[in-house]
Design a protein around this motif. Sequence first.
Motif, PDB file in Angstrom:
ATOM      1  N   GLU A 180       1.124  -1.009   0.168  1.00 24.90           N
ATOM      2  CA  GLU A 180      -0.131  -0.196   0.367  1.00 24.90           C
ATOM      3  C   GLU A 180       0.758   1.140   0.055  1.00 24.90           C
ATOM      4  O   GLU A 180       0.633   1.871  -0.520  1.00 24.90           O
ATOM      5  N   VAL A 181       1.705   1.230   1.053  1.00 18.08           N
ATOM      6  CA  VAL A 181       3.116   2.120   0.782  1.00 18.08           C
ATOM      7  C   VAL A 181       3.357   2.621  -0.442  1.00 18.08           C
ATOM      8  O   VAL A 181       3.650   3.646  -1.139  1.00 18.08           O
ATOM      9  N   ILE A 182       3.675   1.203  -0.750  1.00 15.05           N
ATOM     10  CA  ILE A 182       4.622   1.216  -2.861  1.00 15.05           C
ATOM     11  C   ILE A 182       3.841   2.260  -3.279  1.00 15.05           C
ATOM     12  O   ILE A 182       3.825   2.960  -4.512  1.00 15.05           O
ATOM     13  N   ASP A 183       2.617   1.833  -3.244  1.00 14.73           N
ATOM     14  CA  ASP A 183       1.507   2.175  -3.939  1.00 14.73           C
ATOM     15  C   ASP A 183       1.171   4.259  -4.201  1.00 14.73           C
ATOM     16  O   ASP A 183       0.604   4.868  -5.119  1.00 14.73           O
ATOM     17  N   GLU A 184       0.823   4.010  -2.368  1.00 15.00           N
ATOM     18  CA  GLU A 184       1.655   5.584  -2.266  1.00 15.00           C
ATOM     19  C   GLU A 184       1.900   6.277  -3.735  1.00 15.00           C
ATOM     20  O   GLU A 184       1.914   7.564  -3.451  1.00 15.00           O
ATOM     21  N   LEU A 185       4.090   5.648  -3.148  1.00 15.25           N
ATOM     22  CA  LEU A 185       4.966   6.560  -3.523  1.00 15.25           C
ATOM     23  C   LEU A 185       4.636   7.098  -4.966  1.00 15.25           C
ATOM     24  O   LEU A 185       5.102   8.028  -5.204  1.00 15.25           O
ATOM     25  N   ASP A 186       4.021   5.446  -5.411  1.00 14.14           N
ATOM     26  CA  ASP A 186       3.194   5.797  -7.247  1.00 14.14           C
ATOM     27  C   ASP A 186       3.044   7.060  -7.796  1.00 14.14           C
ATOM     28  O   ASP A 186       3.053   7.882  -8.437  1.00 14.14           O
ATOM     29  N   ASP A 187       1.440   7.128  -7.004  1.00 15.29           N
ATOM     30  CA  ASP A 187       0.712   8.009  -7.085  1.00 15.29           C
ATOM     31  C   ASP A 187       1.060   9.652  -7.465  1.00 15.29           C
ATOM     32  O   ASP A 187       1.076  10.049  -7.294  1.00 15.29           O
ATOM     33  N   THR A 188       2.490   9.375  -5.509  1.00 16.65           N
ATOM     34  CA  THR A 188       2.995  10.609  -5.589  1.00 16.65           C
ATOM     35  C   THR A 188       3.989  11.283  -6.491  1.00 16.65           C
ATOM     36  O   THR A 188       3.882  11.989  -7.206  1.00 16.65           O
ATOM     37  N   VAL A 189       4.746  10.229  -7.244  1.00 20.35           N
ATOM     38  CA  VAL A 189       5.197  10.232  -8.137  1.00 20.35           C
ATOM     39  C   VAL A 189       4.877  10.911  -9.575  1.00 20.35           C
ATOM     40  O   VAL A 189       5.191  11.652 -10.385  1.00 20.35           O
ATOM     41  N   ARG A 190       3.712  10.510  -9.951  1.00 21.52           N
ATOM     42  CA  ARG A 190       3.034  11.116 -11.374  1.00 21.52           C
ATOM     43  C   ARG A 190       2.200  11.789 -10.853  1.00 21.52           C
ATOM     44  O   ARG A 190       2.327  12.683 -11.917  1.00 21.52           O
ATOM     45  N   GLN A 191       1.864  11.920  -9.616  1.00 17.73           N
ATOM     46  CA  GLN A 191       1.507  13.523  -8.803  1.00 17.73           C
ATOM     47  C   GLN A 191       2.541  14.724  -9.033  1.00 17.73           C
ATOM     48  O   GLN A 191       2.316  15.598  -9.806  1.00 17.73           O
ATOM     49  N   ILE A 192       3.996  14.480  -9.202  1.00 19.43           N
ATOM     50  CA  ILE A 192       4.572  15.473  -9.367  1.00 19.43           C
ATOM     51  C   ILE A 192       5.321  15.383 -10.363  1.00 19.43           C
ATOM     52  O   ILE A 192       5.904  16.758 -11.057  1.00 19.43           O
ATOM     53  N   ARG A 193       5.374  13.989 -11.526  1.00 19.03           N
ATOM     54  CA  ARG A 193       5.730  14.471 -12.956  1.00 19.03           C
ATOM     55  C   ARG A 193       5.088  15.117 -13.799  1.00 19.03           C
ATOM     56  O   ARG A 193       5.188  16.424 -13.979  1.00 19.03           O
ATOM     57  N   THR A 194       3.714  15.409 -12.927  1.00 16.27           N
ATOM     58  CA  THR A 194       2.287  16.292 -13.786  1.00 16.27           C
ATOM     59  C   THR A 194       2.766  17.294 -13.802  1.00 16.27           C
ATOM     60  O   THR A 194       2.564  18.534 -14.460  1.00 16.27           O
ATOM     61  N   THR A 195       3.136  17.907 -12.083  1.00 16.58           N
ATOM     62  CA  THR A 195       3.161  19.405 -11.770  1.00 16.58           C
ATOM     63  C   THR A 195       4.824  19.802 -12.904  1.00 16.58           C
ATOM     64  O   THR A 195       4.866  21.185 -12.958  1.00 16.58           O
ATOM     65  N   ILE A 196       5.641  18.423 -12.563  1.00 16.91           N
ATOM     66  CA  ILE A 196       6.876  19.623 -13.986  1.00 16.91           C
ATOM     67  C   ILE A 196       6.561  19.005 -14.830  1.00 16.91           C
ATOM     68  O   ILE A 196       6.575  20.766 -15.688  1.00 16.91           O
ATOM     69  N   PHE A 197       5.365  19.106 -15.192  1.00 10.72           N
ATOM     70  CA  PHE A 197       5.405  18.834 -17.028  1.00 10.72           C
ATOM     71  C   PHE A 197       3.986  20.047 -16.665  1.00 10.72           C
ATOM     72  O   PHE A 197       4.653  21.196 -18.475  1.00 10.72           O
TER      73      PHE A 197
END
Length: 332
Positions: A180-197
């Motif tokens: 579950e923690v890994i899934d949360e980290l994946d979601d966080t990384v995707r959101q950060i990449r969206t912010t970067i874009f």
Amino acid sequence: MPGPATLSTVPTSVSESSWLRVALDFCQQLLGGGDTDPRPWSILTEGIRRLVDADAVDVVRPSDDARVPVCAALGRVMALPLNGESGNLGVIEVRRRSDQPSFSDADFAGGRNLAQEVTRALELSDARAAQHRHRLHEDRERIARDLHDQVVQRLFATGLRLQSTVTTSKDATDRTRLSEVIDELDDTVRQIRTTIFALNCSGSSASSLRRTVLEVAESVGSAFGLRPTVCFRGPIDILVDPGVVRDVEAVVREGVTNAGKHAAASIVRIDLSASRAELRLLIEDDGVGLSGSSRHSGMGNLRRRAEQHGGGLVVDRSPLGGVRLGWSVPLT
């Protein structure tokens, strides 16, 4: 007793200094507040009007959508072009009624001097604005690099370590929690990449599906006090046809509008993913759910948009408590 030459030069000198005073007041206000501040223009037009007893003063800029209408009865005109090094920046039109005196040579001379000062102030204001945009763009690029090189990479490395721990852990409960923690980290990384874009494409005129979704989500969401969370997965801008982009834009607009206007939602999540076979858009909220014929009519329109591409629409209950809208079309 002063001769004719003295009498003729005194008012001209006073007039020229008065023109320059109006120009100075305008420049000070413009450079202090910016081109979009209406106060400098009010100071300029009112100052000119009082100076030459004009009936109307109109400033027309090239960026104006439409010029301000002027009464047709105002027949005497003094046009002062604002010609800068980069081209024409507009024109100041000073008008009097036909039954009023014509503008004098001194008026034209003072007006030309004022127009030169106004032009210099506009060019300086534009240069400052361009420098500000450049600095802002550089700051956004730096923040985007730092997010990618430091934050995303560290989170990714942390996720890999946790995954290795999952494979070696013998306790089922621990493995579930770690997953579950890994899934949360994946979601966080995707959101950060969206912010970067979003940081990288801000200020750019290039169009893309990612940028379109971000802009629609922000503009529509802000109208209802919402800040939708947006995540992207896959090579979206490479695989998606331009015709599909317009439909995705309409789906996002309808989904966020429904969440804010009809469902009274406070949370909206948008997930757009692309594979070689399919483009899938998920929009979910924590609102009160579907109700009313207008919302069902809107869902029907979205379904038809999907079906014309061979896709479909699924509307069900979101884990957040509101509606989950699943819109998908094939890409092959």
